[in-house]
Scaffold this motif. Structure first.
Motif, short mmCIF file in Angstrom:
data_model
loop_
_atom_site.label_atom_id
_atom_site.label_comp_id
_atom_site.label_asym_id
_atom_site.label_seq_id
_atom_site.Cartn_x
_atom_site.Cartn_y
_atom_site.Cartn_z
N SER A 1 0.76 -0.76 -0.14
CA SER A 1 -0.06 -0.28 -0.16
C SER A 1 0.94 0.90 0.14
CB SER A 1 -1.05 -0.30 1.02
OG SER A 1 -0.47 0.58 2.86
N VAL A 2 0.32 2.06 -0.42
CA VAL A 2 0.95 3.12 -0.78
C VAL A 2 0.01 4.71 -0.16
CG1 VAL A 2 1.71 5.56 -2.18
CG2 VAL A 2 2.71 2.90 -2.30
N GLU A 3 0.58 5.33 0.52
CA GLU A 3 -0.17 6.33 0.76
C GLU A 3 0.40 8.11 1.28
OE1 GLU A 3 -2.50 8.47 4.74
OE2 GLU A 3 -2.14 6.11 5.19
N ILE A 4 0.04 9.18 0.35
CA ILE A 4 0.80 10.53 0.12
C ILE A 4 0.24 10.74 1.26
CG2 ILE A 4 1.49 11.75 -1.09
CD1 ILE A 4 1.94 9.52 -3.33
N GLN A 14 4.11 13.31 3.07
CA GLN A 14 4.66 12.37 3.88
C GLN A 14 4.20 10.83 2.87
OE1 GLN A 14 4.47 11.37 8.15
NE2 GLN A 14 3.92 9.06 8.14
N ALA A 15 4.85 10.36 3.04
CA ALA A 15 4.41 8.44 1.92
C ALA A 15 5.05 7.51 2.69
CB ALA A 15 5.44 8.98 0.96
N THR A 16 3.73 6.80 2.84
CA THR A 16 4.11 6.06 3.70
C THR A 16 4.04 4.74 3.05
OG1 THR A 16 3.39 6.94 5.63
CG2 THR A 16 2.49 4.74 5.49
N TRP A 40 11.12 8.06 -4.95
CA TRP A 40 10.16 8.56 -5.87
C TRP A 40 9.25 8.17 -5.88
CZ3 TRP A 40 15.94 8.16 -7.15
CH2 TRP A 40 16.26 9.35 -6.86
N ILE A 41 7.71 8.09 -5.97
CA ILE A 41 6.57 7.80 -6.50
C ILE A 41 5.74 8.67 -8.08
CG2 ILE A 41 4.43 7.18 -5.70
CD1 ILE A 41 5.40 7.21 -2.89
N LYS A 42 5.88 7.72 -8.73
CA LYS A 42 5.29 8.06 -10.23
C LYS A 42 4.05 7.61 -10.67
CE LYS A 42 9.74 9.87 -10.88
NZ LYS A 42 10.23 10.84 -12.08
N ASP A 43 3.25 8.12 -11.23
CA ASP A 43 2.17 7.56 -11.95
C ASP A 43 2.50 6.23 -13.25
OD1 ASP A 43 -0.64 6.49 -12.98
OD2 ASP A 43 -0.96 8.48 -12.78
N VAL A 44 1.95 5.67 -14.08
CA VAL A 44 2.74 4.67 -14.92
C VAL A 44 1.36 5.35 -15.83
CG1 VAL A 44 2.95 2.83 -15.45
CG2 VAL A 44 3.68 3.34 -13.50
N THR A 67 5.91 -10.48 8.23
CA THR A 67 5.09 -10.26 6.86
C THR A 67 5.81 -8.84 6.26
OG1 THR A 67 3.79 -9.49 9.03
CG2 THR A 67 3.50 -11.91 8.41
N GLN A 68 7.01 -7.54 6.45
CA GLN A 68 6.28 -6.52 5.91
C GLN A 68 7.26 -5.35 5.84
OE1 GLN A 68 3.81 -3.80 8.00
NE2 GLN A 68 1.82 -3.86 6.18
N TYR A 69 7.63 -5.09 4.75
CA TYR A 69 8.40 -3.81 4.80
C TYR A 69 7.57 -2.62 5.16
CZ TYR A 69 11.85 -6.57 2.43
OH TYR A 69 12.82 -7.64 2.74
N HIS A 70 8.26 -2.00 5.85
CA HIS A 70 8.08 -0.42 5.96
C HIS A 70 8.73 1.14 5.66
CE1 HIS A 70 4.99 1.91 8.33
NE2 HIS A 70 5.77 2.64 8.42
N VAL A 71 8.19 1.65 4.58
CA VAL A 71 8.89 2.69 4.45
C VAL A 71 8.51 4.41 4.76
CG1 VAL A 71 10.53 4.06 3.06
CG2 VAL A 71 10.31 1.41 2.93
N THR A 72 9.06 4.74 6.01
CA THR A 72 8.52 6.64 5.83
C THR A 72 9.56 7.75 4.85
OG1 THR A 72 7.63 5.97 8.27
CG2 THR A 72 7.49 8.35 7.79
N SER A 73 8.76 8.05 4.09
CA SER A 73 9.75 9.61 4.19
C SER A 73 8.80 10.98 3.88
CB SER A 73 10.11 9.18 2.68
OG SER A 73 8.75 8.91 1.77
N PHE A 74 9.55 11.79 3.58
CA PHE A 74 9.40 12.74 3.82
C PHE A 74 9.58 13.89 2.17
CE2 PHE A 74 9.38 12.15 8.01
CZ PHE A 74 7.81 12.55 8.97
N ASP A 75 9.18 14.47 1.82
CA ASP A 75 9.64 15.69 0.85
C ASP A 75 11.18 16.67 1.28
OD1 ASP A 75 9.00 18.03 1.60
OD2 ASP A 75 7.34 18.31 0.52
#
Length: 153
Positions: A1-4, A14-16, A40-44, A67-75
């Protein structure tokens, strides 16, 4: 899942990203992202080619469990909150003051909203984000126009 996410009250967008790993999937690769790795999160497009970017920033937290990788990022506005500046601005526009701060931090400003309104104010050991936002808050008080920061790679 991706949440911006983002709001007018937070410094950065923030992108999670959560990547689920099937508990019986033994072929899922192991990977690790150190802090400050670009994300980077890009549309396709329908043909699979990349189109516009939805988010760019840096990873500030990476974790993995069974069971999961978790990434938190900020612009990239994150860096503005981590740098202190002291400035005594005298009869300078908000946009020129902002460009001066960004230039000292080594940040390239592609676009800074023009106001053509001069400001005189002293800022002592405040983070760069707060100074820039205060400059534009002074403009808001005079014009009623609201401003926000968006930072990308």
């Amino acid at each position: 899942s991706v949440e911006i996410s983002g709001s007018l009250t937070s410094i950065c967008r923030q992108a999670t990203v959560n990547i689920e790993i099937g508990i019986y999937n033994k072929t899922f690769p192991y990977f690790q992202f150190p802090d400050f790795t670009p994300l980077w999160i890009k549309d396709v497009n329908e043909d699979g080619s990349l189109k516009e970017g939805l988010f760019s920033g840096i990873i500030v937290d990476f974790s993995k469990n069974s069971t999961q990788y978790h990434v938190t990022s900020f612009d990239y506005a994150y860096y503005l909150s981590k740098n202190k500046v002291t400035k005594n601005f005298s009869d300078i526009t908000a946009e020129d003051a902002t460009k001066e701060i960004l230039n000292e931090l080594g940040v390239e400003a592609n676009y800074v909203c023009p106001t053509k309104i001069n400001i005189s104010k002293l800022y002592a050991q405040q983070n760069a984000y707060d100074v820039i936002m205060d400059l534009y808050t002074q403009i808001y008080k005079q014009t009623g126009y609201k401003y926000y920061i968006s930072a990308s790679y």
